[in-house]
Scaffold this motif. Structure first.
Motif: not given
Length: 166
Positions: A1-22
């Motif tokens: 279920m999480m995959e579908s939510s993340v896959s339709i996310c309009p936020v550019p990958s480098e601006q996602l908080p989880i990616n900024e954290y990583q």
């Protein structure tokens, strides 16, 4: 279920908080705050020691080491500790920014980078994951940095008392 939510996310990958954290966690500088206690203290001591290359000459110009060794050491140590304060401030601000981005239900982002700010509301499962990371991963880092700030302030206080005695 999480995959579908993340896959339709309009936020550019480098601006996602989880990616900024990583990215912060893997960066050369910001990863210092995630090190084990001994390595963390070594990094801070390394900065403090190297900053003496700048502060030593300033302290010696103010207090001749031969005539006033106590004042020279305290002045150099205080100036070097100022550099530690700047390092801690930068670490704290970076981790605080990521923590705030993770803890917020809305993600503000730029699509093209030219003042076209957008807002995306995190789905519940993404928000829950980000909250857990903010609470159990980032908050302890911030607490460590706060404790280090407190130790730095305490050392300034002790140094001030010693200065008065000298």
């Amino acid at each position: 279920m999480m995959e579908s939510s993340v896959s339709i996310c309009p936020v550019p990958s480098e601006q996602l908080p989880i990616n900024e954290y990583q990215e912060l966690r893997e960066s050369w500088f910001f990863s210092w705050a995630t090190l084990d206690w001994v390595s963390y203290v070594r990094k801070m001591a390394w900065v403090w020691g190297w900053s003496w290359l700048l502060t030593g000459p300033v302290a010696s110009a103010s207090f001749a080491p031969q005539k006033a060794p106590g004042q020279f050491i305290l002045c150099g140590a205080a100036l070097s500790s100022f550099f530690i304060g700047l390092v801690l401030l930068q670490l704290y601000l970076g981790w605080m920014y990521v923590r705030d981005r993770l803890a917020c239900v809305n993600v503000i982002y730029e699509e093209s980078g030219w003042y076209d700010g957008q807002c995306w509301t995190k789905p519940p499962e993404v928000f829950t994951r980000d909250q857990l990371i903010a609470t159990y991963e980032v908050q302890p880092i911030l607490q460590r940095l706060q404790r280090t700030f407190a130790i730095l302030v305490l050392s300034f206080g002790i140094g001030s008392l010693i200065w008065i005695i000298l």
